[in-house]
Motif scaffolding. Structure first.
Motif, mmCIF file in Angstrom:
data_model
loop_
_atom_site.group_PDB
_atom_site.id
_atom_site.type_symbol
_atom_site.label_atom_id
_atom_site.label_comp_id
_atom_site.label_asym_id
_atom_site.label_seq_id
_atom_site.Cartn_x
_atom_site.Cartn_y
_atom_site.Cartn_z
ATOM 1 N N GLU A 127 0.759 -1.241 -0.027
ATOM 2 C CA GLU A 127 -0.138 -0.083 -0.070
ATOM 3 C C GLU A 127 0.951 1.343 -0.054
ATOM 4 N N GLN A 128 0.484 2.279 -0.773
ATOM 5 C CA GLN A 128 1.078 3.506 -0.727
ATOM 6 C C GLN A 128 0.274 4.513 0.048
ATOM 7 N N ARG A 129 1.068 5.465 0.809
ATOM 8 C CA ARG A 129 0.261 6.292 1.598
ATOM 9 C C ARG A 129 0.679 7.681 1.245
ATOM 10 N N ILE A 130 -0.174 8.510 0.452
ATOM 11 C CA ILE A 130 0.221 9.622 0.207
ATOM 12 C C ILE A 130 -0.511 10.716 1.075
ATOM 13 N N ALA A 131 0.158 11.870 1.521
ATOM 14 C CA ALA A 131 -0.228 12.664 2.247
ATOM 15 C C ALA A 131 -1.073 13.597 1.596
ATOM 16 N N ILE A 132 -2.244 14.050 1.976
ATOM 17 C CA ILE A 132 -3.335 14.892 1.472
ATOM 18 C C ILE A 132 -3.032 16.138 1.719
ATOM 19 N N LYS A 133 -2.510 16.901 0.725
ATOM 20 C CA LYS A 133 -1.834 18.317 1.198
ATOM 21 C C LYS A 133 -1.856 19.264 -0.160
ATOM 22 N N GLY A 134 -1.692 20.283 -0.057
ATOM 23 C CA GLY A 134 -1.356 21.546 -1.248
ATOM 24 C C GLY A 134 -2.619 21.331 -2.237
ATOM 25 N N VAL A 135 -2.101 21.243 -3.619
ATOM 26 C CA VAL A 135 -3.328 21.395 -4.507
ATOM 27 C C VAL A 135 -4.180 20.284 -4.303
ATOM 28 N N ARG A 136 -3.671 19.102 -4.118
ATOM 29 C CA ARG A 136 -4.793 17.986 -3.733
ATOM 30 C C ARG A 136 -5.572 18.200 -2.718
ATOM 31 N N LYS A 137 -5.131 18.957 -1.648
ATOM 32 C CA LYS A 137 -6.191 19.062 -0.754
ATOM 33 C C LYS A 137 -7.284 20.049 -0.933
ATOM 34 N N LEU A 138 -6.645 21.091 -1.642
ATOM 35 C CA LEU A 138 -7.521 22.120 -2.009
ATOM 36 C C LEU A 138 -8.399 21.878 -2.978
ATOM 37 N N THR A 139 -8.098 21.099 -4.148
ATOM 38 C CA THR A 139 -8.883 20.461 -4.875
ATOM 39 C C THR A 139 -10.219 19.755 -4.322
ATOM 40 N N ALA A 140 -9.599 18.968 -3.590
ATOM 41 C CA ALA A 140 -10.477 17.891 -2.554
ATOM 42 C C ALA A 140 -11.596 18.861 -1.984
ATOM 43 N N GLU A 141 -11.204 19.852 -1.343
ATOM 44 C CA GLU A 141 -12.121 20.500 -0.405
ATOM 45 C C GLU A 141 -13.234 21.359 -1.542
ATOM 46 N N ASN A 142 -12.594 21.776 -2.491
ATOM 47 C CA ASN A 142 -13.472 22.592 -3.354
ATOM 48 C C ASN A 142 -14.390 21.612 -3.897
ATOM 49 N N MET A 143 -13.937 20.475 -4.491
ATOM 50 C CA MET A 143 -14.902 19.433 -5.238
ATOM 51 C C MET A 143 -16.027 18.995 -4.119
ATOM 52 N N VAL A 144 -15.674 18.866 -2.948
ATOM 53 C CA VAL A 144 -16.442 18.319 -1.923
ATOM 54 C C VAL A 144 -17.639 19.450 -1.374
ATOM 55 N N ALA A 145 -17.113 20.481 -1.458
ATOM 56 C CA ALA A 145 -17.785 21.549 -1.203
ATOM 57 C C ALA A 145 -19.043 21.968 -2.316
ATOM 58 N N SER A 146 -18.560 21.933 -3.605
ATOM 59 C CA SER A 146 -19.636 21.792 -4.742
ATOM 60 C C SER A 146 -20.224 20.818 -5.015
ATOM 61 N N ALA A 147 -19.785 19.597 -4.737
ATOM 62 C CA ALA A 147 -20.715 18.466 -5.065
ATOM 63 C C ALA A 147 -21.567 18.194 -3.872
ATOM 64 N N PHE A 148 -21.516 18.674 -2.765
ATOM 65 C CA PHE A 148 -22.456 18.587 -1.741
ATOM 66 C C PHE A 148 -23.270 19.867 -1.367
ATOM 67 N N THR A 149 -23.304 20.768 -2.248
ATOM 68 C CA THR A 149 -23.935 21.973 -2.037
ATOM 69 C C THR A 149 -24.778 22.500 -3.158
ATOM 70 N N ALA A 150 -24.358 22.132 -4.429
ATOM 71 C CA ALA A 150 -25.101 22.402 -5.877
ATOM 72 C C ALA A 150 -25.628 21.051 -6.209
#
Lengths: 486, 386
Positions: free
Chosen positions: A255-278
């Motif tokens: 298994e590989q563990r990749i820290a969630i940070k940076g652009v990945r984190k920002l993108t994830a937050e944006n996607m979650v925010a968007s997917a579950f509000t709109a």
């Protein structure tokens, strides 16, 4: 000096670029004392209270709770002499903007050679198109303040200042040398890589001398080696699932563990925010774009267009802009805070771009006003800037409508997620030669699939369908559509 | 224990019991205390102070002013006027107690948080603010005030202090009533540094006149004490071969008494002492830190009850050594000093970039002169000057 003073958000913790207003502890009109806590601000490092810099009356609060404010932006205006009576209208406040003083430690003043980019600066591009960041922070593009260079009498810069002695290198030579090293220009120089990276390269059979390093000072990183080892697979990051397609470094547990940070984190937050509000709806349309492809070929031969990069994406952008003109509601945003739908006359057309540091969505400002030629040039510049990792926050903010070109990855379509604050996003799939019924017979034609996701709070099925249909109409016969609509 | 000697089983058992021993948190009562948190004076067999009311009021004044100036500096950082600030909130007694125990000839080596000691050394409190505003390197004369420059590198100053102490011993300035002594300040986190342990070794084997004053404020930024040590810190001294003592770091009287004794031992040639001042950092590590991320509110509250200023005030009120007039006047004085500090910080001139060449060598050097000229030419290329 005005009696009203504006307080800019300071750098609260050694090299921060922004902070989020958590809570205002005072309201406009309140009388406040020196050092009275006025606002809670959360930065990447800490949530802190800011004490008032002046006593007086709160004249104006510029940014509401929940807003993220760049360091240096005024957040509050304080009337420092409220007993002097009502404020004259338009009393322009003294902006207490930090002059490039030594106190603003964040504003590292590096003056590079004219025209050179500023590698290695915080927020500036690092070699390999990545963004140099402070340790512990996600990459964040930010514009570095640069002092204007004075032009010498002959328009020379320091580079041409004659050496006093033939002796040691001038400061500028040093700068240039460092820049050369940083930019990894010295290709003939030694290969920079740490021993474990060299071992990895040996194990994977990668020749280090052929690699452009993305690490500090142009050194080659594990990622570079792994990327080189898996070359052949698409190196670019898909706009939808943006996991880097480097060879995973599996541990013993496979298994590989990749820290969630940076652009990945920002993108994830944006996607979650968007997917579950709109509430998203996605519609698809398959279009015969043979005529459009031919039109592009003819355009390439027009002398004025020589040297301009022309791609099917350009026509899609034009199609979207024309369709917006016919259906303005598509270019809007849902503002729950104010209870309004904000319809925009201007179109800041976002183009999702896969870059070495992940997905970025810069936009072309007021794209609807650009001529076809200007649009083509703006798109080329935007994509080049993004791939170089030089996209600024200003380039990325304020988008109103986005196109994601998933076709470059060879797929037909998808169900894109809306960028936060936008009501529609169009996925442009691959253009393929397919059997198509054309004039009553099955013919090989250039066919593509469009996927439009829209915010169902704003856009009903009818409007979304009409918009998508019009984009399709333009792409199936651009000349006719231009004649008909413009 | 040699490998495979058959004693593996008992050894393991021993190790685990030793671990349990160390894991037990040492009770707070295991320290020298002369003034309890509620302001009662208590006796200690080895340590005592004999202050007049005037002197007690003086100590109280130090504590209040030092805290007020520190709060002002923190506010100035939040207002964008300082790049960073390391607050001493909660540690005033440890700093004022030890700082006032220093004699004029004693030399102190601070970290970057010893604003209280700096104040006791008679240095203008504006000095560290220039450093943290980024307009100078600190600005005070270490020799004149017998107070070295702030050291940012964790624990490095303990080596400097030890070297200095070895030096004054070689100079024959030790061994009498008016001998010299050295004090090195550091924190609990620094005790894990190699530098500090090396300093202990050198100071011990050379019997150097140095007092190692550790303000154990329980956190090395976010690392709690139990990640730093399994034995009380003061007990480490025994392993190096010199005495260690723990003092209630929030008790200004005990800090004074213990430090004075250790300094006197040092100046008489009795060698080093480790003092562990058991205290608590009430604020953040620095203004760049958010302590709520790693410690709980109830812990902070428990320490609030042990506040160093409150307990001395209770004592002064109980013994009628000070009245409301005194406290009121002191509050005004502290506010005035803080206001003056603010004004002076705001009016600090930005340094001329060329000044950085001025203090490289006391008598200049051709190479530096040339660098200065080159840099001056470079600066001239900017529109509107630099």
């Amino acid at each position: 000096m005005s009696r009203v003073k504006e307080f800019p958000l300071p750098d609260l913790g050694e090299g921060l670029t922004e902070g989020e207003i958590l809570k205002w502890l005072v309201a406009e009109g309140d009388m406040i004392t020196l050092n009275q806590p006025i606002v809670e601000v959360e930065t990447a490092k800490a949530a802190v209270e800011i004490p008032a810099k002046w006593a007086g009356r709160v004249a104006k609060i510029f940014h509401g709770e929940g807003e993220t404010v760049e360091v240096g932006t005024p957040i509050i205006a304080i009337d420092t002499d409220p007993s002097a009576g009502a404020l004259p209208p338009d009393d322009l406040a003294d902006r207490d903007l930090p002059a490039p003083s030594a106190a603003s430690l964040a504003a590292v003043e590096v003056a590079p050679a004219e025209g050179a980019i500023e590698p290695g600066m915080i927020g500036g591009p690092a070699p390999g198109g990545r963004t140099a960041i402070l340790v512990g922070y996600g990459p964040k593009t930010t514009t570095a303040t640069r002092r204007p260079r004075r032009q010498g009498p002959t328009g020379q810069d320091l580079r041409q200042v004659p050496d006093v002695g033939a002796q040691p290198a001038t400061a500028d030579d040093d700068v240039a040398e460092v820049m050369t090293i940083l930019a990894g220009v010295g290709a003939a120089g030694p290969v920079l890589a740490k021993p474990p990276v060299r071992k990895l390269a040996r194990d994977l059979g990668v020749d280090l001398s052929g690699l452009a390093g993305t690490g500090p000072a142009g050194s080659i990183t594990r990622d570079d080696v792994q990327a080189a080892a898996t070359e052949g697979a698409p190196a670019a990051v898909p706009a939808f699932a943006t996991a880097p397609s480097t060879a995973p470094a599996f541990g013993p547990d496979r298994e590989q563990r990749i820290a969630i940070k940076g652009v990945r984190k920002l993108t994830a937050e944006n996607m979650v925010a968007s997917a579950f509000t709109a509430p998203h709806v996605t519609e698809f349309l398959t279009v015969d774009v043979t005529r459009a492809v031919r039109a592009l070929e003819r355009l390439r031969e027009v002398p004025e267009w020589r040297g301009v990069r022309i791609s099917p994406l350009l026509l899609v952008a034009k199609a979207v802009l024309l369709a917006v003109r016919r259906h303005p509601m598509v270019n809007s945003a849902w503002s729950g805070q104010t209870g309004e739908i904000v319809v925009k006359e201007y179109v800041n057309l976002g183009i999702a771009a896969a870059t070495p540091r992940g997905l970025v969505v810069p936009n072309i400002k007021d794209a609807g006003r650009l001529s076809m030629r200007e649009l083509a040039e703006a798109m080329t510049a935007l994509v080049t800037t993004a791939k170089d990792g030089r996209t600024t926050p200003a380039d990325m903010s304020g988008g109103t409508l986005t196109i994601t070109n998933v076709g470059v990855f060879g797929v037909d379509t998808g169900t894109p997620i809306l960028p936060p604050g936008e009501a529609a996003i169009l996925a442009f799939g691959a253009v393929r030669e397919m059997p198509w019924v054309h004039k009553g017979r099955v013919r090989p034609r250039q066919v593509t699939t469009l996927g439009l996701s829209f915010d169902h709070r704003i856009i009903d099925g009818e409007l979304g369908s009409k918009f998508l249909r019009d984009v399709g109409v333009f792409l199936s016969d651009p000349e006719a559509a231009l004649l008909a609509w413009t | 224990m040699s490998k495979g000697d058959g004693a593996r089983q008992p050894a393991t058992a021993n190790r685990s019991s030793a671990r349990d021993e160390g894991r037990r948190k040492p009770p707070d009562t295991e320290f020298v205390q002369l003034l309890t948190p509620d302001g009662s004076r208590v006796e200690h067999p080895d340590y005592d102070v004999d202050f007049t009311d005037d002197e007690l009021r003086g100590l109280y004044r130090d504590l209040v002013i030092v805290r007020k100036l520190d709060a002002e500096a923190t506010a100035l950082q939040r207002q964008g006027e300082l790049g960073i600030w390391a607050s001493l909130l909660g540690q005033e007694a440890a700093q004022v107690g030890s700082g006032r125990a220093l004699r004029k000839q004693d030399m102190a080596f601070p970290t970057y948080r010893e604003h209280g000691v700096l104040y006791c050394r008679g240095i203008d409190p504006i000095m560290p603010l220039g450093l943290f505003r980024g307009v100078d390197q600190g600005g005070w004369d270490p020799n004149q005030h017998k107070f070295n420059m702030y050291t940012i590198v964790i624990g490095a100053q303990t080596l400097h202090a030890t070297g200095y102490a070895m030096g004054i011993a070689m100079d024959g300035k030790v061994g009498s009533d008016d001998g010299e002594a050295v004090i090195a300040y550091f924190g609990d986190g620094a005790t894990s540094q190699g530098d500090v342990n090396e300093a202990f070794v050198w100071a011990s084997v050379f019997n150097s006149p140095v007092v190692f004053f550790c303000q154990n404020n329980q956190y090395a930024i976010s690392e709690p004490l139990e990640r730093q040590t399994r034995v009380p810190l003061y007990q480490r001294a025994a392993g190096f071969g010199f005495p260690g003592v723990r003092v209630d770091g929030n008790d200004v009287l005990a800090c004074y008494a213990v430090t004075r004794k250790a300094l006197d031992d040092a100046r008489h040639g009795q060698g080093p002492t480790l003092i562990e001042a058991y205290t608590y950092r009430m604020g953040a590590h620095t203004t760049s830190d958010d302590p709520t991320r790693y410690r709980i509110a109830s812990e902070v509250e428990a320490w609030q009850a042990k506040d160093p200023i409150k307990r001395l005030r209770s004592y002064l009120e109980r013994t009628h050594a000070a009245d409301d007039t005194f406290f009121g006047a002191l509050e005004d004085e502290a506010a005035r000093e803080a206001g003056a500090l603010r004004e002076r910080v705001l009016s600090m001139p930005n340094p001329d970039p060329l000044e950085m060449f001025d203090h490289v060598y006391p008598t200049g050097s051709p190479e530096i002169d040339e660098q200065r000229e080159t840099f001056a030419r470079y600066l001239e290329t900017f529109a509107g000057g630099h």
